[in-house]
Design a protein around this motif. Structure first.
Motif, PDB file in Angstrom:
ATOM      1  N   MET A 168      39.030  54.312  -3.415  1.00  0.00           N
ATOM      2  CA  MET A 168      38.488  53.279  -4.266  1.00  0.00           C
ATOM      3  C   MET A 168      38.383  51.956  -3.520  1.00  0.00           C
ATOM      4  N   GLN A 169      39.361  51.686  -2.660  1.00  0.00           N
ATOM      5  CA  GLN A 169      39.337  50.443  -1.896  1.00  0.00           C
ATOM      6  C   GLN A 169      38.179  50.419  -0.901  1.00  0.00           C
ATOM      7  N   ALA A 170      37.832  51.587  -0.352  1.00  0.00           N
ATOM      8  CA  ALA A 170      36.710  51.648   0.594  1.00  0.00           C
ATOM      9  C   ALA A 170      35.400  51.310  -0.105  1.00  0.00           C
ATOM     10  N   LEU A 171      35.248  51.768  -1.345  1.00  0.00           N
ATOM     11  CA  LEU A 171      34.045  51.461  -2.114  1.00  0.00           C
ATOM     12  C   LEU A 171      33.943  49.964  -2.398  1.00  0.00           C
ATOM     13  N   ILE A 172      35.067  49.358  -2.709  1.00  0.00           N
ATOM     14  CA  ILE A 172      35.082  47.917  -2.982  1.00  0.00           C
ATOM     15  C   ILE A 172      34.716  47.130  -1.731  1.00  0.00           C
ATOM     16  N   VAL A 173      35.228  47.551  -0.579  1.00  0.00           N
ATOM     17  CA  VAL A 173      34.915  46.864   0.678  1.00  0.00           C
ATOM     18  C   VAL A 173      33.436  47.021   1.027  1.00  0.00           C
ATOM     19  N   ILE A 174      32.901  48.220   0.849  1.00  0.00           N
ATOM     20  CA  ILE A 174      31.480  48.461   1.133  1.00  0.00           C
ATOM     21  C   ILE A 174      30.597  47.634   0.206  1.00  0.00           C
ATOM     22  N   LEU A 175      30.942  47.612  -1.072  1.00  0.00           N
ATOM     23  CA  LEU A 175      30.151  46.815  -2.013  1.00  0.00           C
ATOM     24  C   LEU A 175      30.270  45.316  -1.741  1.00  0.00           C
ATOM     25  N   ALA A 176      31.428  44.868  -1.293  1.00  0.00           N
ATOM     26  CA  ALA A 176      31.605  43.449  -0.970  1.00  0.00           C
ATOM     27  C   ALA A 176      30.759  43.065   0.249  1.00  0.00           C
ATOM     28  N   ILE A 177      30.726  43.920   1.257  1.00  0.00           N
ATOM     29  CA  ILE A 177      29.889  43.653   2.436  1.00  0.00           C
ATOM     30  C   ILE A 177      28.416  43.661   2.051  1.00  0.00           C
ATOM     31  N   LEU A 178      28.021  44.612   1.213  1.00  0.00           N
ATOM     32  CA  LEU A 178      26.636  44.668   0.749  1.00  0.00           C
ATOM     33  C   LEU A 178      26.275  43.440  -0.080  1.00  0.00           C
ATOM     34  N   ASP A 179      27.226  42.964  -0.874  1.00  0.00           N
ATOM     35  CA  ASP A 179      27.010  41.769  -1.686  1.00  0.00           C
ATOM     36  C   ASP A 179      26.818  40.535  -0.803  1.00  0.00           C
ATOM     37  N   ILE A 180      27.590  40.435   0.248  1.00  0.00           N
ATOM     38  CA  ILE A 180      27.450  39.310   1.179  1.00  0.00           C
ATOM     39  C   ILE A 180      26.111  39.361   1.895  1.00  0.00           C
ATOM     40  N   LEU A 181      25.678  40.553   2.312  1.00  0.00           N
ATOM     41  CA  LEU A 181      24.384  40.690   2.987  1.00  0.00           C
ATOM     42  C   LEU A 181      23.223  40.343   2.059  1.00  0.00           C
ATOM     43  N   VAL A 182      23.313  40.770   0.796  1.00  0.00           N
ATOM     44  CA  VAL A 182      22.272  40.434  -0.175  1.00  0.00           C
ATOM     45  C   VAL A 182      22.264  38.932  -0.438  1.00  0.00           C
ATOM     46  N   CYS A 183      23.431  38.318  -0.466  1.00  0.00           N
ATOM     47  CA  CYS A 183      23.532  36.874  -0.663  1.00  0.00           C
ATOM     48  C   CYS A 183      22.867  36.114   0.480  1.00  0.00           C
ATOM     49  N   ILE A 184      23.113  36.543   1.705  1.00  0.00           N
ATOM     50  CA  ILE A 184      22.489  35.890   2.865  1.00  0.00           C
ATOM     51  C   ILE A 184      20.976  36.080   2.829  1.00  0.00           C
ATOM     52  N   ALA A 185      20.522  37.287   2.477  1.00  0.00           N
ATOM     53  CA  ALA A 185      19.089  37.533   2.377  1.00  0.00           C
ATOM     54  C   ALA A 185      18.458  36.668   1.292  1.00  0.00           C
ATOM     55  N   LEU A 186      19.168  36.484   0.190  1.00  0.00           N
ATOM     56  CA  LEU A 186      18.656  35.655  -0.907  1.00  0.00           C
ATOM     57  C   LEU A 186      18.508  34.207  -0.474  1.00  0.00           C
ATOM     58  N   VAL A 187      19.481  33.702   0.246  1.00  0.00           N
ATOM     59  CA  VAL A 187      19.407  32.319   0.737  1.00  0.00           C
ATOM     60  C   VAL A 187      18.242  32.166   1.706  1.00  0.00           C
ATOM     61  N   LEU A 188      18.078  33.117   2.617  1.00  0.00           N
ATOM     62  CA  LEU A 188      16.977  33.041   3.572  1.00  0.00           C
ATOM     63  C   LEU A 188      15.615  33.126   2.890  1.00  0.00           C
ATOM     64  N   LEU A 189      15.488  33.970   1.893  1.00  0.00           N
ATOM     65  CA  LEU A 189      14.216  34.088   1.172  1.00  0.00           C
ATOM     66  C   LEU A 189      13.873  32.795   0.447  1.00  0.00           C
ATOM     67  N   VAL A 190      14.860  32.149  -0.121  1.00  0.00           N
ATOM     68  CA  VAL A 190      14.604  30.886  -0.819  1.00  0.00           C
ATOM     69  C   VAL A 190      14.206  29.804   0.182  1.00  0.00           C
ATOM     70  N   VAL A 191      14.833  29.795   1.344  1.00  0.00           N
ATOM     71  CA  VAL A 191      14.514  28.787   2.354  1.00  0.00           C
ATOM     72  C   VAL A 191      13.102  29.000   2.902  1.00  0.00           C
ATOM     73  N   PHE A 192      12.680  30.256   3.056  1.00  0.00           N
ATOM     74  CA  PHE A 192      11.367  30.543   3.621  1.00  0.00           C
ATOM     75  C   PHE A 192      10.218  30.244   2.667  1.00  0.00           C
ATOM     76  N   GLN A 193      10.497  30.112   1.380  1.00  0.00           N
ATOM     77  CA  GLN A 193       9.414  29.870   0.426  1.00  0.00           C
ATOM     78  C   GLN A 193       8.866  28.463   0.578  1.00  0.00           C
ATOM     79  N   GLU A 194       7.563  28.356   0.319  1.00  0.00           N
ATOM     80  CA  GLU A 194       6.900  27.068   0.420  1.00  0.00           C
ATOM     81  C   GLU A 194       7.173  26.264  -0.836  1.00  0.00           C
TER      82      GLU A 194
END
Length: 81
Positions: free
Chosen positions: A1-27
Motif C-alpha cells: 500500500m505504501q508503494a502505491l502511495i509513493v507512486i501516486l505522490a510522484i505522479l501527482d508532483i509530475l502532473v503539478c509541474i506539467a500544469l504549471v508549465l502549461l499555464v506559463v506557456f499560454q498566451e
C-alpha cells in the motif's frame, strides 16, 4: 500500500509541474479596453495561432482534472479522509 502511495505522490508532483508549465506557456489575454472599441486585429490575425492555443487550453484542463483527482485519492489513501 505504501508503494502505491509513493507512486501516486510522484505522479501527482509530475502532473503539478506539467500544469504549471502549461499555464506559463499560454498566451495572455492582453486586449484590455481595446476590445470594447473593436481592437486593431482583423479576423485573420485573431485565428493565426488558434490551434496551438486551443491545444494548450485543453491540455491544461486535462492536467487540472488529473491533479485534482490524484490529490483527492492521495488524501483518502493516507488515512486522513
Amino acid at each position: 500500500m505504501q508503494a502505491l502511495i509513493v507512486i501516486l505522490a510522484i505522479l501527482d508532483i509530475l502532473v503539478c509541474i506539467a500544469l504549471v508549465l502549461l499555464v506559463v506557456f499560454q498566451e495572455g489575454n492582453s486586449q484590455g479596453l481595446g476590445s470594447i472599441a473593436g481592437g486593431a486585429e482583423t479576423f485573420l490575425g485573431k485565428n493565426k495561432s488558434r490551434s496551438i492555443d486551443d491545444k494548450l487550453k485543453t491540455m491544461t484542463s486535462y492536467c487540472a482534472i488529473a491533479f485534482a483527482v490524484l490529490s483527492v485519492v492521495l488524501y483518502l489513501l493516507t488515512g486522513r479522509g
